[in-house]
Design a protein around this motif. Structure first.
Motif, PDB file in Angstrom:
ATOM      1  N   SER A 141       8.948  12.824  -6.022  1.00  0.00           N
ATOM      2  CA  SER A 141       9.113  11.383  -6.241  1.00  0.00           C
ATOM      3  C   SER A 141      10.346  11.084  -7.078  1.00  0.00           C
ATOM      4  O   SER A 141      11.093  10.132  -6.805  1.00  0.00           O
ATOM      5  CB  SER A 141       7.872  10.805  -6.927  1.00  0.00           C
TER       6      SER A 141
ATOM      7  N   ARG B 164       0.815  -1.223   0.000  1.00  0.00           N
ATOM      8  CA  ARG B 164       0.000   0.000   0.000  1.00  0.00           C
ATOM      9  C   ARG B 164       0.844   1.266   0.000  1.00  0.00           C
ATOM     10  O   ARG B 164       0.319   2.361  -0.250  1.00  0.00           O
ATOM     11  CB  ARG B 164      -0.918   0.006   1.221  1.00  0.00           C
ATOM     12  N   THR B 165       2.122   1.145   0.282  1.00  0.00           N
ATOM     13  CA  THR B 165       2.995   2.313   0.324  1.00  0.00           C
ATOM     14  C   THR B 165       3.586   2.566  -1.055  1.00  0.00           C
ATOM     15  O   THR B 165       4.135   1.660  -1.680  1.00  0.00           O
ATOM     16  CB  THR B 165       4.142   2.102   1.329  1.00  0.00           C
ATOM     17  N   THR B 166       3.462   3.778  -1.535  1.00  0.00           N
ATOM     18  CA  THR B 166       3.982   4.134  -2.854  1.00  0.00           C
ATOM     19  C   THR B 166       5.267   4.947  -2.720  1.00  0.00           C
ATOM     20  O   THR B 166       5.587   5.475  -1.645  1.00  0.00           O
ATOM     21  CB  THR B 166       2.956   4.973  -3.635  1.00  0.00           C
TER      22      THR B 166
ATOM     23  N   LYS C 182      11.154   1.033  -5.213  1.00  0.00           N
ATOM     24  CA  LYS C 182      10.641   0.767  -3.869  1.00  0.00           C
ATOM     25  C   LYS C 182      11.139  -0.587  -3.383  1.00  0.00           C
ATOM     26  O   LYS C 182      11.475  -0.757  -2.207  1.00  0.00           O
ATOM     27  CB  LYS C 182       9.110   0.803  -3.898  1.00  0.00           C
TER      28      LYS C 182
ATOM     29  N   ARG D 112       5.608   7.755  -4.023  1.00  0.00           N
ATOM     30  CA  ARG D 112       5.144   9.115  -3.730  1.00  0.00           C
ATOM     31  C   ARG D 112       4.943   9.307  -2.230  1.00  0.00           C
ATOM     32  O   ARG D 112       5.273  10.371  -1.688  1.00  0.00           O
ATOM     33  CB  ARG D 112       3.846   9.398  -4.471  1.00  0.00           C
ATOM     34  N   ASP D 113       4.397   8.302  -1.543  1.00  0.00           N
ATOM     35  CA  ASP D 113       4.207   8.403  -0.091  1.00  0.00           C
ATOM     36  C   ASP D 113       5.538   8.658   0.607  1.00  0.00           C
ATOM     37  O   ASP D 113       5.649   9.504   1.500  1.00  0.00           O
ATOM     38  CB  ASP D 113       3.604   7.104   0.465  1.00  0.00           C
TER      39      ASP D 113
END
Length: 211
Positions: free
Chosen positions: A56, A42-44, A66, A46-47
């Motif tokens: 980013s 769930r972590t991108t 990632k 961008r996050d």
């Protein structure tokens, strides 16, 4: 003059390298926290970038993906854990009980010092171990388990630990009890790692029933 410019350039490069290394560590810390709290899937990117206060695209100056960040976090965490556990096991002039005491203490210290890496490993290791790029997760986990099992077996052989205990079952119970602490432990929340270790070992060695 040429030597002076070269020296100054080397100093700038060294300083830049240190800053770059510090920034990488900071970004990995942010990623570990987000992976642990939100979940890796769930972590991108961008996050992570937004939490770090960068674009980013800037993140890719430090990491290719990632997945590369996850890989570095887990390799560093599991590798350091194995090194320390192995050092404890191989200490000379130390009894199996004293080694077990140290293993337990270091586990709680690790939870205190690297809670996000511990939580991330617990949440994601099962799924990741089936991916070719993360096969090492199972290898490190197995080697860490074997250290504890050897120490427990040595304690039985020396007569310090009860011989009628199933070492594998005992270790699984200990492992799950210790590492699950990361779910509720808060630094400064009333217990430090040494106190947690002492309490755990008191129950392990003395049992629950009053004497």
């Amino acid at each position: 003059m040429a030597a002076t410019r070269s020296g100054a350039g080397s100093a700038r490069n060294a300083a830049g390298g240190t800053r770059g290394s510090d920034r990488r560590a900071e970004l990995l810390g942010i990623a570990a926290r987000l992976f642990a709290t939100q979940g890796y899937a769930r972590t991108t990117v961008r996050d992570i970038a937004e939490d770090a206060g960068i674009l980013s695209g800037s993140l890719y100056h430090h990491f290719s993906s990632k997945e590369a960040m996850l890989d570095e976090i887990l390799r560093d965490f599991l590798g350091r854990l194995l090194v320390r556990f192995t050092e404890i096991e191989k200490r000379e002039g130390v009894t199996p009980k004293e080694k077990l005491d140290e293993l337990v203490l270091h586990a709680f210290v690790t939870i205190h010092d690297s809670p996000h890496a511990v939580a991330l490993y617990q949440k994601e290791s099962g799924a990741l171990s089936h991916q070719a790029a993360f096969e090492y997760v199972n290898k490190y986990s197995h080697e860490n388990d074997e250290v504890w099992l050897r120490v427990l077996a040595a304690g039985q052989e020396s007569g310090a630990f009860r011989a009628d205990i199933d070492v594998d079952l005992l270790y699984r119970s200990m492992r799950d009890s210790i590492w699950a602490t990361v779910r509720w432990y808060q630094p400064g929340g009333g217990y430090d790692p040494a106190e947690l270790a002492d309490h755990f070992l008191s129950i392990l060695y003395g049992g629950l029933l009053a004497r």
